[in-house]
Enzyme design. Structure first.
Site, PDB file in Angstrom:
ATOM      1  N   MET B   1       0.832  -1.193   0.000  1.00 16.12           N
ATOM      2  CA  MET B   1       0.000   0.000   0.000  1.00 16.12           C
ATOM      3  C   MET B   1       0.874   1.254   0.000  1.00 16.12           C
ATOM      4  SD  MET B   1      -2.947  -0.936  -0.348  1.00 16.12           S
ATOM      5  CE  MET B   1      -4.496  -1.533   0.240  1.00 16.12           C
ATOM      6  N   CYS B   2       0.218   2.371  -0.033  1.00 14.52           N
ATOM      7  CA  CYS B   2       0.948   3.616  -0.226  1.00 14.52           C
ATOM      8  C   CYS B   2       0.339   4.674   0.677  1.00 14.52           C
ATOM      9  CB  CYS B   2       0.809   4.065  -1.674  1.00 14.52           C
ATOM     10  SG  CYS B   2       1.126   2.752  -2.851  1.00 14.52           S
TER      11      CYS B   2
END
Lengths: 267, 267
Positions: B1-2
């Site tokens: 994820m970011c």
């Protein structure tokens, strides 16, 4: 007017040395103070540094000068505004996507009364003749070849015809790359040097700085550097013939059609 | 994820303070080490800094942190790769031109088995679900509205329908801007804070650093900061409702249609 700098190599190569001399022309050794930019291809990706101010004073340009980004294709530009205000959106190089590839373009010259008819697929964001020409080129390629990129020879012929057509409106020296090839069009002035083993000890024309490329290369490395004016004062820079288009691939010009003038590498 | 970071303001504002905390999450206080990027709009122009490495170690990120680029719209992203290798072409934010404006996009989330049908007008250069979604959005807008941008309300409704549609494939938090508005879509988590006079003394959550915004602003300034997680630990961050799309304009959310949840600014 402006100045152009390009690099095409067969192994990822940094441009710190050449950019050091080029950057000095943006306000220090020459008067191109109205913006600067540089684009590096890395694989299919591209990163573009742009600033609407003099490169000689720019902290970003200072970082780029010392930060060895290794690339097969680089295009840089320092600007002396002719058309379009000094603004970020008028700063070269320009970038668009076509056929799932980034395309990068920078122009030296001045196109007069140049208002091409554009389909709307590629539209200028700023107000320069240069970005209009770039949109005109990509628009024409997209209309002619649809969603499939043509073979290199076909692309070269199309670009040559376009360069000739647009060049009727004025001075049209440009560098264009899709990350694989670097196309250089000489309308009035553009020079290049080919570097390969045994490499020279090159000395900058704009600063008292030398580099022995043998220390930083392997015998198989090949690099072509293209510029408006020679960046070194002890190498053999080849003057391109006005009206000619060269395709640089893997560090050297390649024969893709007529009017390709290829010189022997410097020894 | 970011993680995502966005800023929308009514006067050109730098993001150095927020970026300092955000940058630390790219390998220092959090594990988003697979690339980072930031895009600044200045007038119609955009400049994008991208690196396929950890922001915490990056000299370019260090320069951006100290270099006050003043902008009305900023989008930044630090990456923890889910789909697509760690390469420059897979680094957010992504950029395209539509209607003679630059568009910038960054995504947090993961879209599964997401293979939209694209006309070819906008094609991904890299291999992320995120860039596919960006191309899908612009492709749909271009097909629906042709060469003329629609009114803001119409654009908002189209984006909301697209976000809802694409969000059926998975987590789809995103920031999107054309330099005038910043659209923020919350699929699972996205928060924002509104800053206006009297400004707070804000303290970063990721570093022991404070700033008194009253010293660097005028009473008329308004700034909205949007992020995956709150960047300060002493301000009122509003959690966006999952499924909602906000349009930020001149430093605050604007009502352009249904499902616009607007909170009062922090005091």
């Amino acid at each position: 007017m402006c100045q152009l700098l390009g690099m095409n190599a067969n192994v990822p190569t940094d441009i710190c040395f050449s950019f050091t001399g080029f950057k000095a022309r943006g306000g220090l050794t020459d008067h191109h103070r109205d913006g600067w930019g540089i684009a590096f291809f890395e694989g299919r990706g591209a990163r573009v540094f742009l600033e609407p101010c003099a490169s000689a004073d720019s902290p970003v340009a200072e970082l780029v000068r010392h930060y060895p980004i290794r690339s097969l294709n680089v295009i840089s530009h320092i600007r002396k505004a002719t058309q379009g205000e000094i603004r970020l959106e008028n700063t070269h190089p320009f970038q668009r996507e076509l056929w799932g590839r980034h395309w990068i373009f920078a122009h030296n010259g001045n196109l007069l009364d140049y208002q091409p008819t554009l389909s709307g697929r590629f539209l200028p964001v700023g107000s320069t003749d240069s970005e209009r020409a770039f949109c005109h080129i990509l628009d024409t390629l997209a209309q002619r070849f649809g969603h499939t990129p043509p073979a290199p020879q076909v692309l070269y012929a199309a670009l040559r015809a376009l360069a000739c057509h647009i060049g009727q409106s004025g001075e049209f020296n440009f560098l264009l790359s899709d990350g694989e090839r670097l196309f250089a069009h000489c309308s009035s002035r553009l020079v290049y040097v080919l570097r390969q083993s045994p490499f020279p000890v090159a000395h900058l024309a704009d600063e008292d700085m030398s580099v022995d490329f043998n220390q930083v290369t392997t015998p198989d490395d090949r690099v072509a550097v293209i510029a408006t004016l020679p960046l070194t004062d002890n190498e053999h820079w080849v003057q391109m013939t006005p009206g000619s288009l060269l395709s640089f691939h893997l560090g050297q010009p390649e024969i893709l059609g007529e009017n390709t003038t290829v010189a022997a590498p410097a020894r």
